[in-house]
Design an enzyme around this catalytic site. Structure first.
Site, short mmCIF file in Angstrom:
data_model
loop_
_atom_site.label_atom_id
_atom_site.label_comp_id
_atom_site.label_asym_id
_atom_site.label_seq_id
_atom_site.Cartn_x
_atom_site.Cartn_y
_atom_site.Cartn_z
N HIS A 127 1.65 1.19 -12.91
CA HIS A 127 2.42 -0.04 -13.20
C HIS A 127 3.90 0.31 -13.32
O HIS A 127 4.25 1.31 -13.96
CB HIS A 127 1.91 -0.70 -14.48
N GLY B 176 0.78 -1.24 0.00
CA GLY B 176 0.00 0.00 0.00
C GLY B 176 0.81 1.28 0.00
O GLY B 176 0.29 2.34 0.35
N ASN C 274 1.72 2.98 -2.54
CA ASN C 274 1.09 3.92 -3.48
C ASN C 274 -0.21 4.49 -2.93
O ASN C 274 -0.53 5.65 -3.17
CB ASN C 274 0.86 3.25 -4.84
N ARG D 242 -5.34 -8.12 -9.23
CA ARG D 242 -6.39 -8.95 -9.84
C ARG D 242 -6.85 -8.31 -11.14
O ARG D 242 -6.86 -7.08 -11.24
CB ARG D 242 -7.61 -9.07 -8.92
C1 GAR Z 1 3.67 -1.10 -7.25
O1 GAR Z 1 5.00 -1.13 -7.71
C2 GAR Z 1 2.72 -1.07 -8.42
O2 GAR Z 1 3.19 -0.34 -9.51
C3 GAR Z 1 2.64 -2.54 -8.76
O3 GAR Z 1 2.55 -3.17 -7.52
C4 GAR Z 1 3.30 -2.42 -6.57
C5 GAR Z 1 2.45 -2.21 -5.35
O4 GAR Z 1 3.18 -1.60 -4.32
N1 GAR Z 1 1.50 -2.81 -9.60
C6 GAR Z 1 1.52 -3.73 -10.57
O5 GAR Z 1 2.49 -4.43 -10.81
C7 GAR Z 1 0.25 -3.80 -11.38
N2 GAR Z 1 0.38 -4.76 -12.42
P1 GAR Z 1 2.44 -0.90 -3.11
O6 GAR Z 1 1.46 -1.93 -2.56
O7 GAR Z 1 3.52 -0.56 -2.13
O8 GAR Z 1 1.73 0.31 -3.64
#
Ligand code: GAR
Length: 185
Positions: A107, A12, A14, A89
């Protein structure tokens, strides 16, 4: 004042960056954090921020049922924009259609390169010179949909350095672009 809801599955960071930026900006609000995993640290972050949470488990139930719960929670919260923040998901075409133009994702690659999970690690190990971050509208594919913005990030000395650089870039680009979307609601 526009309302943001966030969907997350894990750490989390982001979600935290989005919430911090929106609180600092003061014009909009974060009305809901929805998680598909009870153990997601994102839930803890939301509690610390006073953001309402909902757990939408996909375990042992058909996806349409979980998505109907998600849709109802987002609607009840009055979400104008829904931001995926590490929500791992694939959303159905039906759900995406219901939120078309209001559903965005971050992403950690320069899409269309390296969609899917573990993008940083896979790209780094393959020697990819074009690392970075993409924010895009969501469609029914995996990390597809019209691109809103991208930022390139140089490779670090190690995979850990590179991941830190990319996360730092996400935490800057995503809140900036989401705030722009909220300003336009
Ligand atoms: C982030 O790096 C996001 O860009 C990626 O998951 C991570 C979540 O981190 N998303 C993907 O790969 C989507 N396909 P977080 O839980 O610390 O925000």
């Amino acid at each position: 004042m526009a309302k943001l809801a966030v969907l997350a599955s894990g750490n989390g960071s982001n979600f935290q960056a989005l919430a911090d930026a929106i609180i600092a900006d003061g014009r909009h609000s974060v009305v809901l954090l929805a998680c598909d995993k009870a153990e997601a640290y994102a839930l803890e972050r939301a509690k610390n921020l006073g953001v309402p949470t909902v757990l939408v488990s996909y375990k042992g139930r058909p996806r349409p049922e979980a998505e109907a719960q998600l849709h109802d929670a987002l609607t009840a919260a009055g979400a104008d924009i829904v931001a995926l923040a590490g929500f791992m998901r694939i959303l159905s075409a039906n759900f995406v259609h219901q939120w078309a133009g209001r559903l965005v994702n971050v992403h950690p690659s320069i899409l269309p390169a390296w969609p899917g999970a573990h993008a940083i690690e896979r790209a780094y190990e393959a020697g990819e010179p074009e690392l970075g971050v993409t924010v895009h509208y969501v469609d029914a594919g995996m990390d597809t949909g019209p691109i809103i913005g991208q930022v390139r990030v140089p490779r670090g000395q190690t995979l850990d350095d590179t991941e830190a650089l990319i996360h730092k870039a996400e935490h800057s680009l995503y809140p900036r672009l989401v705030l722009e979307l909220l300003n336009r609601v």
